[in-house]
Motif scaffolding. Structure first.
Motif, short mmCIF file in Angstrom:
data_model
loop_
_atom_site.label_atom_id
_atom_site.label_comp_id
_atom_site.label_asym_id
_atom_site.label_seq_id
_atom_site.Cartn_x
_atom_site.Cartn_y
_atom_site.Cartn_z
N ARG A 211 0.84 -1.20 0.00
CA ARG A 211 0.00 0.00 0.00
C ARG A 211 0.87 1.26 0.00
NH1 ARG A 211 0.40 -1.65 5.26
NH2 ARG A 211 0.73 -0.02 6.84
N THR A 212 0.25 2.36 -0.29
CA THR A 212 0.90 3.67 -0.20
C THR A 212 0.07 4.57 0.70
OG1 THR A 212 -0.27 4.47 -2.16
CG2 THR A 212 1.89 3.49 -2.52
N ASP A 213 0.73 5.41 1.49
CA ASP A 213 0.04 6.32 2.41
C ASP A 213 0.78 7.65 2.47
OD1 ASP A 213 -2.05 4.62 3.48
OD2 ASP A 213 -0.45 3.54 4.55
N TRP A 214 0.03 8.74 2.59
CA TRP A 214 0.60 10.03 2.94
C TRP A 214 0.54 10.15 4.45
CZ3 TRP A 214 3.34 12.68 -0.39
CH2 TRP A 214 3.07 12.56 -1.76
N GLU A 230 -2.00 23.10 12.37
CA GLU A 230 -1.17 21.93 12.59
C GLU A 230 -1.99 20.71 12.19
OE1 GLU A 230 -0.32 22.23 16.74
OE2 GLU A 230 1.47 23.47 16.42
N LEU A 231 -1.56 20.02 11.14
CA LEU A 231 -2.29 18.88 10.61
C LEU A 231 -1.45 17.62 10.72
CD1 LEU A 231 -3.68 20.46 7.31
CD2 LEU A 231 -4.78 20.41 9.55
N CYS A 232 -2.11 16.49 10.92
CA CYS A 232 -1.43 15.19 10.97
C CYS A 232 -2.10 14.24 10.00
CB CYS A 232 -1.46 14.62 12.39
SG CYS A 232 -0.63 13.01 12.54
N TYR A 233 -1.33 13.73 9.04
CA TYR A 233 -1.82 12.75 8.08
C TYR A 233 -1.51 11.34 8.59
CZ TYR A 233 -2.56 16.29 4.44
OH TYR A 233 -3.02 17.36 3.71
N THR A 234 -2.51 10.46 8.54
CA THR A 234 -2.33 9.10 9.04
C THR A 234 -2.82 8.10 8.01
OG1 THR A 234 -2.77 9.90 11.28
CG2 THR A 234 -2.78 7.52 10.96
N GLY A 235 -2.03 7.04 7.80
CA GLY A 235 -2.43 5.98 6.88
C GLY A 235 -3.03 4.81 7.63
N GLY A 243 -9.67 -0.51 6.87
CA GLY A 243 -10.22 0.13 5.68
C GLY A 243 -9.31 1.22 5.13
N ASN A 244 -9.90 2.06 4.30
CA ASN A 244 -9.16 3.15 3.66
C ASN A 244 -9.10 4.33 4.61
OD1 ASN A 244 -8.08 5.07 2.03
ND2 ASN A 244 -9.80 5.18 0.61
N ASN A 245 -8.00 4.47 5.33
CA ASN A 245 -7.95 5.49 6.37
C ASN A 245 -7.77 6.89 5.79
OD1 ASN A 245 -8.15 6.24 9.02
ND2 ASN A 245 -6.00 5.91 9.48
N ARG A 246 -6.56 7.17 5.29
CA ARG A 246 -6.26 8.45 4.66
C ARG A 246 -6.81 9.64 5.46
NH1 ARG A 246 -7.37 7.15 -1.82
NH2 ARG A 246 -5.48 5.92 -2.11
N HIS A 267 -10.93 13.03 6.10
CA HIS A 267 -10.10 12.20 5.23
C HIS A 267 -9.82 12.98 3.95
CE1 HIS A 267 -12.36 9.50 7.87
NE2 HIS A 267 -11.32 8.69 7.80
N TRP A 268 -8.57 13.00 3.53
CA TRP A 268 -8.21 13.86 2.40
C TRP A 268 -8.81 13.38 1.08
CZ3 TRP A 268 -5.64 11.47 -1.52
CH2 TRP A 268 -4.83 10.36 -1.22
N ASP A 269 -9.27 12.15 1.02
CA ASP A 269 -9.92 11.67 -0.20
C ASP A 269 -11.44 11.65 -0.08
OD1 ASP A 269 -10.01 9.60 1.64
OD2 ASP A 269 -9.83 8.02 0.11
N ARG A 270 -11.97 12.16 1.04
CA ARG A 270 -13.41 12.21 1.24
C ARG A 270 -13.82 13.59 1.75
NH1 ARG A 270 -13.23 6.79 4.55
NH2 ARG A 270 -11.00 7.18 4.26
N VAL A 271 -14.19 13.68 3.01
CA VAL A 271 -14.69 14.94 3.55
C VAL A 271 -13.82 15.41 4.71
CG1 VAL A 271 -16.62 16.04 4.77
CG2 VAL A 271 -17.07 14.55 2.84
N VAL A 272 -13.51 16.70 4.73
CA VAL A 272 -12.79 17.32 5.84
C VAL A 272 -13.67 18.41 6.43
CG1 VAL A 272 -10.72 18.59 6.57
CG2 VAL A 272 -10.54 16.83 4.79
N THR A 273 -13.80 18.43 7.76
CA THR A 273 -14.65 19.41 8.44
C THR A 273 -13.84 20.19 9.47
OG1 THR A 273 -15.31 17.87 10.20
CG2 THR A 273 -16.67 17.93 8.21
N ILE A 274 -14.38 21.34 9.86
CA ILE A 274 -13.84 22.08 11.00
C ILE A 274 -14.95 22.27 12.02
CG2 ILE A 274 -12.01 23.29 9.74
CD1 ILE A 274 -13.89 25.74 9.62
N ARG A 275 -14.56 22.34 13.29
CA ARG A 275 -15.53 22.58 14.35
C ARG A 275 -15.01 23.67 15.26
NH1 ARG A 275 -16.73 21.52 19.59
NH2 ARG A 275 -14.72 20.49 19.97
#
Length: 395
Positions: A211-214, A230-235, A243-246, A267-275
């Protein structure tokens, strides 16, 4: 000093352009037979900890495009009806513009196909594309180490982007980790704001599940507004389950008070929200829809064949690209070796003459302030001119 490769002059070849990588890209479009087996055989003689910067891949492991094109596509290829870049500029307040920049930064994260990599650009190679009033120019300003520079401008919207990128891939036995060094700047000139950010690293694992992950940490900072993300990307987990974490999580901070304003989640390939952390109802606002932005991406088109430079990626690699698309691996290998051999000959020639390579469109400098050399690039021109290749996501 020289600033033009001789093998880029002469007869102009036709350009080959391929679809950008998107979340609906099928691996079957490019994958050679028995790819996983071939990947293991490729690295069986490579020692753990080895720097793969100078590692030459056979065409079987190449995408039909240069890394300059992949790098540029993350900027000029975007789908959906929401123009994220315009949203960055149109925000009425600094926090509105900042959250839009966070979304735009996430949108530059693109899928990677396991076992396949783009061509390593030759020195002086360029990629020049326009999307509406946005004009994008990339140049390979260094070969050893490989450094790519990007300059994009939109004179109508008063926006400018200056990026430099140096990817350092290393082999660790069961994985390859590619650290992406370099600074990315987005300037909203009409607002007097400069956003500086970095890039997540690419992790490629062979076992237990290929697999490949950012992954890794990304910061986005605007000194003028005092805002910081400050963002953290997790695979996926090591075992590959879940499943497909991203995923991408983080927060937006007011540095003047050190207080968190928003929490970022998605998730960077789906939906990102802010609260809003002060919101008692825990209401979430969608700032980015990855499925929409990274789906159905249009392939760039040549609108002015006479205006193509011989240094253009789509021209330099055209024969290799077409052979890869045709799965004619013998012809692809021959065409690729011819390009690489000419590159080595020109390098030897410059060394014998005592000449140093000078980039045509960028000034290149390096700093030794850290353990590793850091390269910075600055454009030689104020505005990037319109390009002979265009990409309109709404065609």
């Amino acid at each position: 000093m020289v600033s033009e490769n001789k093998h880029m002059s002469g007869t102009k070849k036709s350009a080959v352009l391929t679809p950008p990588l998107s979340i609906d890209t099928s691996e079957a479009d490019y994958t050679a037979p028995n790819l996983i087996q071939r990947v293991f055989s490729l690295f069986k003689n490579v020692r753990p900890g080895s720097d793969l910067t100078k590692f030459q891949l056979p065409p079987l492991f190449n995408l039909p495009k240069s890394s300059l094109q992949c790098f540029g596509e993350s900027l000029y290829c975007i789908g959906g009806s929401d123009d994220i870049l315009s949203r960055c500029n149109d925000g009425k307040s600094s926090i509105d513009r900042f959250t839009a920049v966070v979304a735009w930064s996430i949108s530059t994260t693109r899928p990677v196909i396991f076992g396949l990599a783009p061509f390593n650009p030759i020195l002086g190679e360029t990629h020049h594309v326009s999307n509406g009033t946005l004009n994008v120019l990339l140049e390979q300003v260094s070969h050893h180490p490989p450094v790519t520079a990007l300059h994009a401008t939109d004179e109508k919207r008063k926006m400018e982007m200056i990026w430099s990128q140096q990817t350092i891939p290393k082999f660790y036995g069961t994985s390859v980790e590619a650290v992406v060094q370099g600074k990315r700047e987005l300037k909203l000139l009409s607002h007097g704001e400069n956003y500086v950010m970095n890039t997540p690293k690419l992790s490629i694992r062979f076992i237990p599940v290929p697999r490949t992950d950012w992954t890794g940490n990304v910061t986005i900072r605007c000194e003028e507004s005092g805002l910081l993300a400050e963002l953290c990307y997790t695979g996926k987990s090591f075992l590959g389950f879940g499943g497909n974490n991203r995923s991408v999580k983080g927060r937006i901070i007011d540095t003047s008070t050190s207080k968190t304003i928003y929490e970022v989640d998605g998730h960077w390939d789906r939906v990102v929200t802010i609260r809003d952390v002060m919101d008692k109802h825990k209401t979430k606002t969608v700032i980015y829809n990855g499925k929409e932005a990274l789906s159905n991406l249009k392939t760039p088109e040549v609108k002015d064949e006479q205006g193509l430079w011989t240094s253009e990626s789509a021209v330099v690699w055209s024969e290799v690209m077409q052979s890869v698309l045709n799965k004619d691996w013998a012809k692809a290998r021959e065409a690729k070796q011819e390009i690489e051999e000419k590159e080595r000959e020109l390098s030897k020639e410059r060394k014998l003459k005592g000449e140093n390579w000078v980039p045509k469109y960028f000034n290149l400098s390096k700093s030794n302030s850290s353990k590793e050399e850091v390269y910075e690039c600055s454009p030689k021109q104020k505005w990037v001119p319109p390009a002979p290749i265009v990409c309109n996501p709404f065609l």
